[in-house]
Design a protein around this motif. Structure first.
Motif, PDB file in Angstrom:
ATOM      1  N   GLY A 110       1.014  -1.350  -0.185  1.00  8.21           N
ATOM      2  CA  GLY A 110       0.351   0.079  -0.223  1.00  8.21           C
ATOM      3  C   GLY A 110       0.529   0.704   0.390  1.00  8.21           C
ATOM      4  O   GLY A 110       1.930   1.695  -0.501  1.00  8.21           O
ATOM      5  N   ARG A 111       0.586   2.159   0.856  1.00  7.69           N
ATOM      6  CA  ARG A 111       1.706   4.234   0.574  1.00  7.69           C
ATOM      7  C   ARG A 111       2.717   3.782   1.496  1.00  7.69           C
ATOM      8  O   ARG A 111       3.141   4.351   1.664  1.00  7.69           O
ATOM      9  CB  ARG A 111       0.333   4.431   0.884  1.00  7.69           C
ATOM     10  N   ALA A 112       2.157   2.440   2.535  1.00  7.90           N
ATOM     11  CA  ALA A 112       3.325   2.523   3.341  1.00  7.90           C
ATOM     12  C   ALA A 112       3.501   3.574   4.646  1.00  7.90           C
ATOM     13  O   ALA A 112       5.062   3.536   4.674  1.00  7.90           O
ATOM     14  CB  ALA A 112       4.583   1.848   2.949  1.00  7.90           C
ATOM     15  N   GLY A 113       2.535   4.047   4.710  1.00  7.70           N
ATOM     16  CA  GLY A 113       3.143   5.480   5.395  1.00  7.70           C
ATOM     17  C   GLY A 113       3.233   6.479   4.816  1.00  7.70           C
ATOM     18  O   GLY A 113       4.396   7.781   5.710  1.00  7.70           O
ATOM     19  N   ARG A 114       3.967   7.157   3.528  1.00 10.64           N
ATOM     20  CA  ARG A 114       4.329   7.923   2.953  1.00 10.64           C
ATOM     21  C   ARG A 114       3.699   8.836   2.777  1.00 10.64           C
ATOM     22  O   ARG A 114       2.483   8.218   2.495  1.00 10.64           O
ATOM     23  CB  ARG A 114       4.704   7.114   1.318  1.00 10.64           C
ATOM     24  N   ASP A 115       4.137   9.804   2.480  1.00  9.33           N
ATOM     25  CA  ASP A 115       3.164  11.496   1.957  1.00  9.33           C
ATOM     26  C   ASP A 115       2.964  11.521   1.102  1.00  9.33           C
ATOM     27  O   ASP A 115       3.416  12.317   0.967  1.00  9.33           O
ATOM     28  CB  ASP A 115       4.140  11.848   2.948  1.00  9.33           C
ATOM     29  N   TRP A 116       2.309  10.459   0.125  1.00  6.95           N
ATOM     30  CA  TRP A 116       1.869  11.042  -0.631  1.00  6.95           C
ATOM     31  C   TRP A 116       0.441  11.532  -1.145  1.00  6.95           C
ATOM     32  O   TRP A 116      -0.018  11.813   0.000  1.00  6.95           O
ATOM     33  CB  TRP A 116       1.333   9.838  -1.259  1.00  6.95           C
ATOM     34  N   PRO A 117      -0.250  12.430  -2.209  1.00  8.35           N
ATOM     35  CA  PRO A 117      -0.612  12.876  -2.272  1.00  8.35           C
ATOM     36  C   PRO A 117      -2.201  12.269  -2.013  1.00  8.35           C
ATOM     37  O   PRO A 117      -1.848  10.415  -2.441  1.00  8.35           O
ATOM     38  CB  PRO A 117      -1.496  12.985  -3.889  1.00  8.35           C
ATOM     39  N   ALA A 118      -3.847  12.476  -1.608  1.00  6.67           N
ATOM     40  CA  ALA A 118      -4.596  11.862  -1.704  1.00  6.67           C
ATOM     41  C   ALA A 118      -5.361  11.027  -2.672  1.00  6.67           C
ATOM     42  O   ALA A 118      -5.984  10.416  -2.375  1.00  6.67           O
ATOM     43  CB  ALA A 118      -5.462  12.817  -1.134  1.00  6.67           C
ATOM     44  N   SER A 119      -5.007  11.012  -4.239  1.00  8.16           N
ATOM     45  CA  SER A 119      -4.871  10.425  -4.901  1.00  8.16           C
ATOM     46  C   SER A 119      -4.522   9.202  -5.285  1.00  8.16           C
ATOM     47  O   SER A 119      -4.929   8.653  -6.661  1.00  8.16           O
ATOM     48  CB  SER A 119      -4.872  11.183  -6.043  1.00  8.16           C
ATOM     49  N   VAL A 120      -3.654   8.654  -3.744  1.00  9.85           N
ATOM     50  CA  VAL A 120      -2.856   7.643  -4.149  1.00  9.85           C
ATOM     51  C   VAL A 120      -3.635   6.750  -3.047  1.00  9.85           C
ATOM     52  O   VAL A 120      -3.993   7.080  -1.831  1.00  9.85           O
ATOM     53  CB  VAL A 120      -1.311   7.309  -3.578  1.00  9.85           C
ATOM     54  N   ARG A 121      -4.760   6.485  -3.442  1.00 10.62           N
ATOM     55  CA  ARG A 121      -5.642   4.666  -2.570  1.00 10.62           C
ATOM     56  C   ARG A 121      -4.780   3.640  -2.581  1.00 10.62           C
ATOM     57  O   ARG A 121      -4.466   2.869  -3.461  1.00 10.62           O
ATOM     58  CB  ARG A 121      -7.143   5.187  -3.883  1.00 10.62           C
ATOM     59  N   GLU A 122      -4.696   2.927  -1.207  1.00 14.79           N
ATOM     60  CA  GLU A 122      -4.880   1.539  -0.788  1.00 14.79           C
ATOM     61  C   GLU A 122      -7.234   1.334  -0.618  1.00 14.79           C
ATOM     62  O   GLU A 122      -7.596   1.412  -0.749  1.00 14.79           O
ATOM     63  CB  GLU A 122      -4.574   2.062   0.222  1.00 14.79           C
ATOM     64  N   VAL A 123      -5.965   0.021  -2.313  1.00 10.43           N
ATOM     65  CA  VAL A 123      -7.011  -0.995  -2.399  1.00 10.43           C
ATOM     66  C   VAL A 123      -7.717  -2.411  -2.081  1.00 10.43           C
ATOM     67  O   VAL A 123      -5.707  -3.109  -1.746  1.00 10.43           O
ATOM     68  CB  VAL A 123      -7.620  -0.559  -3.774  1.00 10.43           C
ATOM     69  N   GLU A 124      -8.018  -2.353  -1.840  1.00  7.85           N
ATOM     70  CA  GLU A 124      -8.104  -4.638  -1.281  1.00  7.85           C
ATOM     71  C   GLU A 124      -8.388  -4.962  -2.726  1.00  7.85           C
ATOM     72  O   GLU A 124      -9.523  -5.261  -3.253  1.00  7.85           O
ATOM     73  CB  GLU A 124      -8.763  -4.832  -0.821  1.00  7.85           C
ATOM     74  N   LEU A 125      -7.520  -5.743  -3.128  1.00  3.87           N
ATOM     75  CA  LEU A 125      -7.289  -6.332  -4.432  1.00  3.87           C
ATOM     76  C   LEU A 125      -8.584  -7.056  -4.640  1.00  3.87           C
ATOM     77  O   LEU A 125      -9.309  -7.610  -6.393  1.00  3.87           O
ATOM     78  CB  LEU A 125      -6.076  -7.200  -5.475  1.00  3.87           C
ATOM     79  N   ALA A 126      -8.562  -8.095  -4.296  1.00  4.69           N
ATOM     80  CA  ALA A 126      -9.857  -9.211  -4.118  1.00  4.69           C
ATOM     81  C   ALA A 126     -11.416  -8.605  -4.696  1.00  4.69           C
ATOM     82  O   ALA A 126     -12.160  -9.571  -5.043  1.00  4.69           O
ATOM     83  CB  ALA A 126     -10.087 -10.010  -3.236  1.00  4.69           C
ATOM     84  N   SER A 127     -11.358  -7.352  -3.935  1.00  2.00           N
ATOM     85  CA  SER A 127     -12.942  -6.609  -3.817  1.00  2.00           C
ATOM     86  C   SER A 127     -12.893  -5.863  -4.954  1.00  2.00           C
ATOM     87  O   SER A 127     -14.150  -5.119  -4.579  1.00  2.00           O
ATOM     88  CB  SER A 127     -12.888  -6.556  -2.049  1.00  2.00           C
ATOM     89  N   LEU A 128     -11.716  -5.803  -5.359  1.00  2.00           N
ATOM     90  CA  LEU A 128     -11.475  -4.324  -6.350  1.00  2.00           C
ATOM     91  C   LEU A 128     -12.134  -4.791  -7.647  1.00  2.00           C
ATOM     92  O   LEU A 128     -12.656  -6.050  -8.123  1.00  2.00           O
ATOM     93  CB  LEU A 128     -10.145  -3.778  -6.612  1.00  2.00           C
ATOM     94  N   GLU A 157      -1.450 -12.389 -12.279  1.00  2.00           N
ATOM     95  CA  GLU A 157      -2.333 -12.185 -10.962  1.00  2.00           C
ATOM     96  C   GLU A 157      -3.432 -11.415 -11.157  1.00  2.00           C
ATOM     97  O   GLU A 157      -4.137 -11.519 -10.683  1.00  2.00           O
ATOM     98  CB  GLU A 157      -1.268 -11.132  -9.288  1.00  2.00           C
ATOM     99  N   VAL A 158      -3.149 -10.684 -11.829  1.00  2.73           N
ATOM    100  CA  VAL A 158      -4.732  -9.313 -11.959  1.00  2.73           C
ATOM    101  C   VAL A 158      -5.353 -10.453 -12.821  1.00  2.73           C
ATOM    102  O   VAL A 158      -6.181  -9.679 -12.960  1.00  2.73           O
ATOM    103  CB  VAL A 158      -4.062  -8.073 -13.279  1.00  2.73           C
ATOM    104  N   ALA A 159      -4.570 -10.916 -13.924  1.00  2.00           N
ATOM    105  CA  ALA A 159      -5.941 -11.854 -14.644  1.00  2.00           C
ATOM    106  C   ALA A 159      -6.655 -12.484 -13.368  1.00  2.00           C
ATOM    107  O   ALA A 159      -8.037 -13.031 -13.853  1.00  2.00           O
ATOM    108  CB  ALA A 159      -5.510 -12.705 -16.017  1.00  2.00           C
ATOM    109  N   ARG A 160      -6.300 -13.523 -12.719  1.00  3.73           N
ATOM    110  CA  ARG A 160      -6.566 -14.173 -12.065  1.00  3.73           C
ATOM    111  C   ARG A 160      -7.521 -13.250 -10.907  1.00  3.73           C
ATOM    112  O   ARG A 160      -8.440 -13.965 -11.330  1.00  3.73           O
ATOM    113  CB  ARG A 160      -5.935 -15.145 -10.709  1.00  3.73           C
ATOM    114  N   VAL A 161      -7.496 -12.416 -10.440  1.00  3.80           N
ATOM    115  CA  VAL A 161      -8.205 -11.676  -9.401  1.00  3.80           C
ATOM    116  C   VAL A 161      -9.259 -10.624 -10.685  1.00  3.80           C
ATOM    117  O   VAL A 161     -10.849 -10.639  -9.716  1.00  3.80           O
ATOM    118  CB  VAL A 161      -7.646 -10.823  -8.692  1.00  3.80           C
TER     119      VAL A 161
END
Length: 344
Positions: free
Chosen positions: A37-55, A73-77
């Protein structure tokens, strides 16, 4: 665009996600290489953490791949195949390993996913096969001209220098330590002095500092030393140049293109590099002058604006209908799969 990518290469991602798109970064409870995910980095709000399985698969406009396993992995999920029914591009961060110069890229035998190399050397070194390939050079968020050079010491930034050894030029550090004390920054630098046989008074392991602290502390060193034998380029080198540091670098991989002669010294002759380092340590004004030249060159070639413009061009082309796609500045010869090219 909504762009899916994993947080694989922190410094590169730091520049990429500062663009004008929405960035979807998979996250897992345990983090790790597939869920940082973001790993606590100070990135813009346009960077979103997502759960791939529920995306929602339709919520993704394009995917930026960085590891071969991500294709499946992308094709599978998501149920969408990158390069077929999901626009995709593959970023190659690394120099080839193994049987160089015959190392074939893992995506060389397909033409649906273009390869983007981060350096010209990388594109030259890899056998890209049928894959379309281009180069988008690094972009660096400008930390500012923080250089003071107040310490008559040499700064080095390298991760895992003990384990990686000759790859990162660890064996060259004793020679540089004979010129001036070394400050070595990066992950897993503990025990480096003992591993290289350098007196602890001549080599200080500073560890993995936060970015702003790293820039501030590194900029106090008189000269930046880049002893890497076989790395793609090393964003720490470009960061040091942005800081206004003079550079002494091995003339390997992309370094000769990145560092102009007026910025310090770039050579495969270790003795020449040692002489330059010694001279710059003893002459603060020359060091400052060469550091200013390094910063000017870095801002021109590796500025964040140029990086984002090139990526916007490529991503826009991926999103376009096939009949509307341009070539994003790609060499026309590279656009034609190797098996279909005609010999002049």
């Amino acid at each position: 665009m909504r762009i899916l990518l994993w947080h694989v290469h922190g410094s590169w991602t730091d520049a990429f996600v500062r663009g004008r798109h929405e960035y979807l970064l998979p996250v897992l409870p345990g983090g790790g290489p597939w869920g940082l995910g973001r790993a606590g980095r100070d990135w813009p709000a346009s960077v979103r953490e997502v759960e791939l399985a529920s995306l929602d698969a339709d919520a993704v406009d394009a995917v930026v791949l960085q590891r071969p396993e991500e294709v499946d992995e992308v094709a599978r999920v998501l149920g969408r195949r990158p390069g077929a029914d999901l626009p995709a591009v593959y970023v190659e961060h690394n120099t080839p390993k193994g049987d160089f110069p015959f190392t074939r890229h893992p995506l060389a035998d397909q033409a649906g996913i273009p390869l983007v190399h981060v350096t010209h050397f990388n594109r030259l070194a890899w056998d890209n096969g049928a894959a379309v390939s281009t180069v988008i050079e690094h972009g660096i968020p400008d930390p500012g001209q923080l250089y003071t050079g107040e310490l008559a010491e040499l700064g080095v930034v390298v991760n895992e220098p003990v384990r990686r050894g000759r790859v990162t030029g660890t064996d060259l550090l004793p020679a540089f330590a004979s010129v001036a004390p070394l400050q070595v920054f990066g992950m897993k630098t503990d025990g480096l002095a003992a591993a290289t046989g350098v007196d602890a008074l001549r080599l200080t392991s500073r560890g993995d500092l936060k970015t702003q602290e790293l820039h501030r502390e590194l900029a106090r060193c008189r000269v930046y030393v880049h002893p890497m034998r076989w790395t793609s380029l090393g964003l720490s080198l470009l960061e040091a140049m942005h800081l206004g540091m003079p550079v002494v670098a091995l003339a390997t991989t992309e370094a000769p293109r990145a560092v102009p002669p007026e910025a310090g010294a770039v050579s495969a002759d270790i003795d020449e590099l040692l002489r330059c380092a010694r001279r710059l340590v003893a002459n603060p004004e020359e060091a400052r002058r060469r550091g200013a030249a390094a910063r000017e060159a870095a801002l021109e070639r590796y500025g964040l604006g140029r990086f984002q413009e090139r990526w916007d061009e490529l991503l826009g082309d991926l999103a376009a209908e096939p009949s509307q796609r341009g070539n994003n500045g790609l060499d026309e010869r590279i656009l034609v799969p190797a098996r279909e090219r005609k010999t002049p």
